[in-house]
Design a protein around this motif. Structure first.
Motif, PDB file in Angstrom:
ATOM      1  N   LEU A  42       0.823  -1.202   0.000  1.00  0.00           N
ATOM      2  CA  LEU A  42       0.000   0.000   0.000  1.00  0.00           C
ATOM      3  C   LEU A  42       0.865   1.263   0.000  1.00  0.00           C
ATOM      4  N   MET A  43       1.870   1.286   0.852  1.00  0.00           N
ATOM      5  CA  MET A  43       2.738   2.466   0.915  1.00  0.00           C
ATOM      6  C   MET A  43       3.543   2.611  -0.384  1.00  0.00           C
ATOM      7  N   HIS A  44       3.980   1.501  -0.949  1.00  0.00           N
ATOM      8  CA  HIS A  44       4.690   1.543  -2.234  1.00  0.00           C
ATOM      9  C   HIS A  44       3.769   2.085  -3.320  1.00  0.00           C
ATOM     10  N   HIS A  45       2.516   1.674  -3.283  1.00  0.00           N
ATOM     11  CA  HIS A  45       1.535   2.160  -4.252  1.00  0.00           C
ATOM     12  C   HIS A  45       1.382   3.683  -4.162  1.00  0.00           C
ATOM     13  N   ILE A  46       1.382   4.215  -2.960  1.00  0.00           N
ATOM     14  CA  ILE A  46       1.322   5.673  -2.804  1.00  0.00           C
ATOM     15  C   ILE A  46       2.517   6.311  -3.509  1.00  0.00           C
ATOM     16  N   GLY A  47       3.710   5.772  -3.275  1.00  0.00           N
ATOM     17  CA  GLY A  47       4.917   6.315  -3.910  1.00  0.00           C
ATOM     18  C   GLY A  47       4.846   6.256  -5.422  1.00  0.00           C
ATOM     19  N   TYR A  48       4.455   5.111  -5.960  1.00  0.00           N
ATOM     20  CA  TYR A  48       4.376   5.005  -7.413  1.00  0.00           C
ATOM     21  C   TYR A  48       3.260   5.897  -7.969  1.00  0.00           C
ATOM     22  N   GLY A  49       2.154   5.970  -7.248  1.00  0.00           N
ATOM     23  CA  GLY A  49       1.061   6.824  -7.687  1.00  0.00           C
ATOM     24  C   GLY A  49       1.493   8.271  -7.829  1.00  0.00           C
ATOM     25  N   ILE A  50       2.316   8.748  -6.907  1.00  0.00           N
ATOM     26  CA  ILE A  50       2.828  10.119  -6.981  1.00  0.00           C
ATOM     27  C   ILE A  50       3.589  10.303  -8.292  1.00  0.00           C
ATOM     28  N   ILE A  51       4.459   9.365  -8.601  1.00  0.00           N
ATOM     29  CA  ILE A  51       5.261   9.456  -9.827  1.00  0.00           C
ATOM     30  C   ILE A  51       4.364   9.401 -11.060  1.00  0.00           C
ATOM     31  N   TRP A  52       3.397   8.496 -11.057  1.00  0.00           N
ATOM     32  CA  TRP A  52       2.518   8.329 -12.214  1.00  0.00           C
ATOM     33  C   TRP A  52       1.663   9.569 -12.443  1.00  0.00           C
ATOM     34  N   TRP A  53       1.047  10.100 -11.380  1.00  0.00           N
ATOM     35  CA  TRP A  53       0.239  11.322 -11.521  1.00  0.00           C
ATOM     36  C   TRP A  53       1.110  12.472 -12.000  1.00  0.00           C
ATOM     37  N   ASN A  54       2.325  12.567 -11.477  1.00  0.00           N
ATOM     38  CA  ASN A  54       3.240  13.625 -11.892  1.00  0.00           C
ATOM     39  C   ASN A  54       3.536  13.534 -13.383  1.00  0.00           C
ATOM     40  N   GLU A  55       3.882  12.343 -13.842  1.00  0.00           N
ATOM     41  CA  GLU A  55       4.215  12.171 -15.265  1.00  0.00           C
ATOM     42  C   GLU A  55       3.027  12.494 -16.165  1.00  0.00           C
ATOM     43  N   ASN A  56       1.878  11.933 -15.851  1.00  0.00           N
ATOM     44  CA  ASN A  56       0.720  12.018 -16.733  1.00  0.00           C
ATOM     45  C   ASN A  56      -0.012  13.347 -16.675  1.00  0.00           C
ATOM     46  N   TYR A  57      -0.125  13.928 -15.502  1.00  0.00           N
ATOM     47  CA  TYR A  57      -0.997  15.085 -15.356  1.00  0.00           C
ATOM     48  C   TYR A  57      -0.289  16.397 -15.059  1.00  0.00           C
ATOM     49  N   ILE A  58       0.930  16.341 -14.565  1.00  0.00           N
ATOM     50  CA  ILE A  58       1.648  17.586 -14.294  1.00  0.00           C
ATOM     51  C   ILE A  58       2.671  17.828 -15.402  1.00  0.00           C
ATOM     52  N   LEU A  59       3.492  16.825 -15.682  1.00  0.00           N
ATOM     53  CA  LEU A  59       4.446  16.943 -16.785  1.00  0.00           C
ATOM     54  C   LEU A  59       3.760  16.721 -18.125  1.00  0.00           C
ATOM     55  N   GLN A  60       2.576  16.128 -18.083  1.00  0.00           N
ATOM     56  CA  GLN A  60       1.772  15.836 -19.268  1.00  0.00           C
ATOM     57  C   GLN A  60       2.541  14.987 -20.280  1.00  0.00           C
ATOM     58  N   THR A  61       3.218  13.982 -19.716  1.00  0.00           N
ATOM     59  CA  THR A  61       3.945  12.989 -20.501  1.00  0.00           C
ATOM     60  C   THR A  61       3.238  11.650 -20.288  1.00  0.00           C
ATOM     61  N   PRO A  62       2.375  11.258 -21.215  1.00  0.00           N
ATOM     62  CA  PRO A  62       1.614  10.023 -21.007  1.00  0.00           C
ATOM     63  C   PRO A  62       2.516   8.815 -20.743  1.00  0.00           C
ATOM     64  N   SER A  63       2.170   8.084 -19.701  1.00  0.00           N
ATOM     65  CA  SER A  63       2.896   6.854 -19.390  1.00  0.00           C
ATOM     66  C   SER A  63       1.890   5.822 -18.903  1.00  0.00           C
ATOM     67  N   ASP A  64       2.148   4.588 -19.252  1.00  0.00           N
ATOM     68  CA  ASP A  64       1.290   3.493 -18.820  1.00  0.00           C
ATOM     69  C   ASP A  64       1.453   3.267 -17.329  1.00  0.00           C
ATOM     70  N   TRP A  65       0.459   2.651 -16.742  1.00  0.00           N
ATOM     71  CA  TRP A  65       0.550   2.239 -15.339  1.00  0.00           C
ATOM     72  C   TRP A  65       1.424   0.996 -15.318  1.00  0.00           C
ATOM     73  N   ASN A  66       2.643   1.148 -14.854  1.00  0.00           N
ATOM     74  CA  ASN A  66       3.608   0.058 -14.871  1.00  0.00           C
ATOM     75  C   ASN A  66       4.506   0.166 -13.638  1.00  0.00           C
ATOM     76  N   PRO A  67       3.968  -0.149 -12.459  1.00  0.00           N
ATOM     77  CA  PRO A  67       4.741   0.021 -11.239  1.00  0.00           C
ATOM     78  C   PRO A  67       5.965  -0.888 -11.174  1.00  0.00           C
ATOM     79  N   PRO A  68       7.025  -0.390 -10.564  1.00  0.00           N
ATOM     80  CA  PRO A  68       8.214  -1.232 -10.377  1.00  0.00           C
ATOM     81  C   PRO A  68       7.959  -2.272  -9.292  1.00  0.00           C
ATOM     82  N   ALA A  69       8.900  -3.176  -9.138  1.00  0.00           N
ATOM     83  CA  ALA A  69       8.807  -4.196  -8.086  1.00  0.00           C
ATOM     84  C   ALA A  69       8.627  -3.514  -6.732  1.00  0.00           C
ATOM     85  N   ILE A  70       7.883  -4.162  -5.881  1.00  0.00           N
ATOM     86  CA  ILE A  70       7.621  -3.625  -4.546  1.00  0.00           C
ATOM     87  C   ILE A  70       8.929  -3.528  -3.767  1.00  0.00           C
ATOM     88  N   THR A  71       9.091  -2.423  -3.077  1.00  0.00           N
ATOM     89  CA  THR A  71      10.268  -2.241  -2.228  1.00  0.00           C
ATOM     90  C   THR A  71      10.290  -3.350  -1.170  1.00  0.00           C
TER      91      THR A  71
END
Length: 135
Positions: A42-71
């Motif tokens: 769950l905590m890892h998901h929060i971290g990845y979600g931050i990166i994904w939202w940043n890429e897609n909606y702030i930097l506006q660089t579309p990226s697939d949902w592709n989380p890395p291995a769990i810490t």
């Protein structure tokens, strides 16, 4: 606007890390039900979600949902969370006042809040009082 977003982000970081720290490291594999994530996932998901939202909606660089291995453990997860918050902070510092990007910041913060609320429930299930919410 930028200063307000940065202050809100720092509050979100501090509270998220406080919640992450409240769970003992040896309980990061805890999950209240077999059908849901472990606390670590769950905590890892929060971290990845931050990166994904940043890429897609702030930097506006579309990226697939592709989380890395769990810490692998509490320490690595908290480091990942801090790194994710740092990435978002850098984007906010450079943001232009574009309505779509600002909306992306708020969407990322909302996602953090949603899952952090779940994390506080995990703490309560373990008999741990979550840290006091600050804003």
């Amino acid at each position: 606007m930028r200063a307000q977003l940065l202050t809100t982000l720092e509050n979100a970081r501090n509270y998220t890390i406080s919640v992450a720290t409240a769970m003992p490291a040896n309980s990061y594999d805890y999950k209240p039900d077999t059908a849901i994530w472990t606390f670590n996932e769950l905590m890892h998901h929060i971290g990845y979600g931050i990166i994904w939202w940043n890429e897609n909606y702030i930097l506006q660089t579309p990226s697939d949902w592709n989380p890395p291995a769990i810490t692998p453990n509490a320490k690595a997860t908290k480091e990942y969370l801090n790194k994710s918050f740092d990435i978002l902070k850098q984007s906010i510092e450079a943001i232009t006042p574009d309505e779509k990007k600002i909306h992306g910041v708020y969407a990322a913060l909302d996602h953090i809040t949603h899952h952090r609320g779940q994390a506080t429930t995990y703490l309560r299930c373990k008999g741990i009082t979550p840290p006091e919410y600050t804003y």
